[in-house]
Design an enzyme around this catalytic site. Structure first.
Site, short mmCIF file in Angstrom:
data_model
loop_
_atom_site.label_atom_id
_atom_site.label_comp_id
_atom_site.label_asym_id
_atom_site.label_seq_id
_atom_site.Cartn_x
_atom_site.Cartn_y
_atom_site.Cartn_z
N CYS A 139 -14.34 24.91 5.99
CA CYS A 139 -14.79 23.62 5.58
C CYS A 139 -13.73 22.93 4.88
O CYS A 139 -13.03 23.52 4.13
CB CYS A 139 -15.95 23.55 4.66
SG CYS A 139 -16.44 21.94 4.21
N CYS A 148 -20.65 25.35 -1.53
CA CYS A 148 -20.02 26.55 -0.93
C CYS A 148 -18.86 27.27 -1.47
O CYS A 148 -17.76 27.10 -1.11
CB CYS A 148 -19.67 26.33 0.68
SG CYS A 148 -21.08 25.71 1.46
N CYS A 247 -20.76 18.21 7.11
CA CYS A 247 -21.28 19.33 6.32
C CYS A 247 -21.68 20.53 7.27
O CYS A 247 -22.64 20.55 8.07
CB CYS A 247 -22.49 18.97 5.50
SG CYS A 247 -22.95 20.61 4.44
N GLN A 376 -39.15 25.74 2.60
CA GLN A 376 -38.10 26.71 2.63
C GLN A 376 -36.76 26.05 3.31
O GLN A 376 -36.99 25.60 4.47
CB GLN A 376 -38.46 28.17 3.24
CG GLN A 376 -39.32 28.90 2.46
CD GLN A 376 -38.51 29.54 1.18
OE1 GLN A 376 -37.07 29.58 1.03
NE2 GLN A 376 -39.14 30.15 0.34
N ASP A 476 -44.16 34.02 -7.31
CA ASP A 476 -42.92 33.59 -6.59
C ASP A 476 -42.79 32.29 -7.74
O ASP A 476 -42.35 31.06 -7.38
CB ASP A 476 -43.14 32.95 -5.34
CG ASP A 476 -41.69 32.52 -4.57
OD1 ASP A 476 -40.63 32.56 -5.38
OD2 ASP A 476 -41.71 31.86 -3.77
N CYS A 503 -35.84 34.08 -7.09
CA CYS A 503 -34.50 33.23 -6.96
C CYS A 503 -33.37 33.35 -7.71
O CYS A 503 -32.51 32.92 -7.75
CB CYS A 503 -34.98 31.94 -6.60
SG CYS A 503 -35.58 31.00 -7.81
#
Length: 554
Positions: A139, A148, A247, A376, A476, A503
């Site tokens: 990228c 990223c 992207c 998700q 969760d 997460c």
């Protein structure tokens, strides 16, 4: 199979006992805080530098070293820590600093930007020698975009770093000691993501009056509409936007839409003004792109959502006419957000073209996705994640077991289990998510699921009175983890199995410690045994890690 990484790569992630005590004592507050950068650096300074040379005699302690703000120092990155920041040491000392975009093995010059007690933060100035596992980032924006951060680190090395971070946190923050002979079987190798690019089904781009440019490109700055930006926020800035034409995380059709908008929205004849986050003037705030799937054909379908400060469909019509010609675009929405905030959720919503929802299939179930509903973000890897959850649940399939789904969102996990359960009870604080959960149950003909709106951080003594004792609990939570009130409830409930989906491996490790070992200072006894911890890479090239943990009543 994952390669083994030397233990020294995580030497400075290991927290000291004094830090662990401070972290555990945080439970005395009304809520439990996630780990911060300082938590990873505290207690690691003033250590002797290991230059991998044979010792000529007894080790000498390194004199205390405290760099000053603005000082330039030579650093070596040891490992990756909180939010993907490099954990580094000042060359020739044991002083630990945190540096964004520093990668393991890299030697570089950095300028100290601030000092916080026993650690410091630096900005990288110049690389002296590159990091291990160097690859070329595909990228063009990878050096500047915050999305990223590890594109120039090989994917195998990314997986090693994430797996090691989880294992270290479980071992040290969770107090599941390496002396435990069963720990090797409990800590599973990370599950890789087969698709490392174009995996996101949702991207949100921002409009801005002035594109952000790095210092070396400032000469390219132009005046007027040509300088308007549509892209992603520059890391650390709410009002600066890095212009992005493509992207690599979103689908190709989504990139076609982005390119079409970029091609025409700056035309002065259209009278479209970008929103200014400082002056609060302007019309265009965000461009949100969501990718779904036609349930019958399996082909990709796109929803485009323009977030604007007011409702002026005549201004958007040229853009609508342009992008509606792209075959995959089946829905164009307009959310109106008249507040000064930067959120993409509007107080009103209008349909400018096509359908009001798109669909996606997950574990054989169909889910309708609206402009603002949660789903998700990586559909492909969500299949893998949910299959792991189903395997951990181990439902008999005879319809005799009750499932309690905490932090259920739009009901995706609970609904995938409902087919083999007696009943699913889901709790979620967001009212719109509960509404979507009911719709998803209805779409799939599931009648043995009940979804209730409520704040699990504020449960009282009466919580649990309106559902039977569950055989399985799914939890969760978001990044801060579970509130102590909920942990106490679960320890009192004593459900045979808990599946903790996290997460944030740091707060996950803390909560696993409480559930298994208790909280001595609060006279709370743990009653669970940790059976497995399965890291899952949901978002390649980012520091985010998902974990599926199975606990059984001991």
């Amino acid at each position: 199979m994952l390669a083994t990484t030397p233990a020294h790569s995580l030497r400075y992630v290991v927290p000291t006992r004094s830090w662990l005590h401070r972290f555990r004592c945080s439970s005395s507050s009304s809520s439990l805080a996630p780990l911060s950068s300082s938590d990873f650096a505290a207690g690691n300074n003033n250590q002797k530098v290991n230059n991998d040379k044979p010792s000529d005699g007894p080790e000498k302690k390194t004199a205390p070293y405290y760099p000053k703000r603005g000082q330039t120092v030579e650093l070596v990155c040891e490992s990756l820590g909180f939010k993907g920041k490099g954990i580094c040491k000042v060359d020739g000392t044991g002083f630990v600093v945190m540096c964004d975009r520093a990668l393991p093995g890299e030697r570089f010059l950095g300028r100290v930007t601030r000092r916080k007690g026993s650690y410091a933060e630096v900005t990288k100035l110049e690389t002296i020698s590159p990091h291990r596992d160097l690859v070329e980032a595909p990228c063009e924006y990878a050096s500047y975009c915050g999305g990223c951060k590890t594109q120039n680190l090989s994917y195998e090395a990314q997986l090693r770093a994430k797996e090691e971070q989880v294992h270290e946190l479980i071992t040290h923050v969770g107090k599941f000691s390496n002396n435990n002979p069963n720990l090797e079987t409990v800590l599973k190798p990370i599950v890789a993501c087969d698709i490392q690019f174009h995996y996101r089904n949702k991207m949100e781009f921002s409009f801005g009056p002035q594109r952000w440019l790095p210092v070396e490109m400032m000469h390219e700055r132009e005046d007027g509409p040509k300088n308007f930006a549509l892209g992603l926020h520059a890391p650390g800035f709410f009002d600066k936007v890095l212009n992005v034409d493509k992207c690599l995380l979103q689908s190709e059709p989504a990139n076609m839409v982005l390119a079409a908008v970029q091609d025409c929205w700056r035309d002065p004849q259209l009278s479209l003004s970008p929103y200014n986050a400082r002056s609060h003037a302007g019309f265009l705030k965000h461009l949100m792109l969501r990718t779904g799937r036609n349930v019958e054909t399996g082909s990709l379908e796109l929803m485009v959502n323009f977030v604007t400060s007011s409702y002026k469909p005549e201004l958007l019509k040229p853009l609508v006419d342009r992008i509606s010609s792209i075959p995959q675009v089946v829905s164009i929405m307009n959310n109106i957000n008249s507040s000064v905030g930067n959120t993409s959720v509007g107080e009103k919503e209008y349909t400018l073209y096509g359908k009001v929802t798109i669909a996606e299939v997950l574990r054989g179930l169909t889910f309708q996705i609206s402009a603002n509903s949660f789903f998700q973000t990586n559909t492909h890897q969500a299949e893998v994640l949910y299959k792991l959850i189903e395997e951990c649940a181990g439902l008999k399939g005879d319809g005799s077991e009750v499932v309690l789904d905490l932090f259920c969102g739009t009901g995706t996990i609970g609904l995938t289990l409902a087919r083999r359960a007696k009943h699913v009870y889901g709790y979620e604080v967001v009212p719109q998510a509960i509404t979507d959960a009911h719709k998803n149950a209805q779409i799939n003909g599931i009648e043995n699921a009940t979804f209730i709106q409520g704040d699990l951080n504020k449960i009282g003594e009466e919580f649990g009175s309106n559902f039977p004792k569950p055989d399985i609990v799914i939890s969760d939570p978001n990044r801060p983890g579970m509130h102590m009130k909920l942990i106490k409830f679960l320890l009192k409930l004593k459900s045979p199995r808990i599946i903790y989906v996290s997460c944030n491996p740091a707060t996950c490790a803390r909560d696993l410690d409480y559930l298994c070992h208790g909280v001595e200072e609060k006279n709370i006894k743990g009653c669970y045994k940790l059976m497995s911890v399965q890291p899952v890479d949901m978002f390649p090239h980012t520091p985010h890690i998902e974990c599926v943990c199975l606990l059984e009543l001991s």
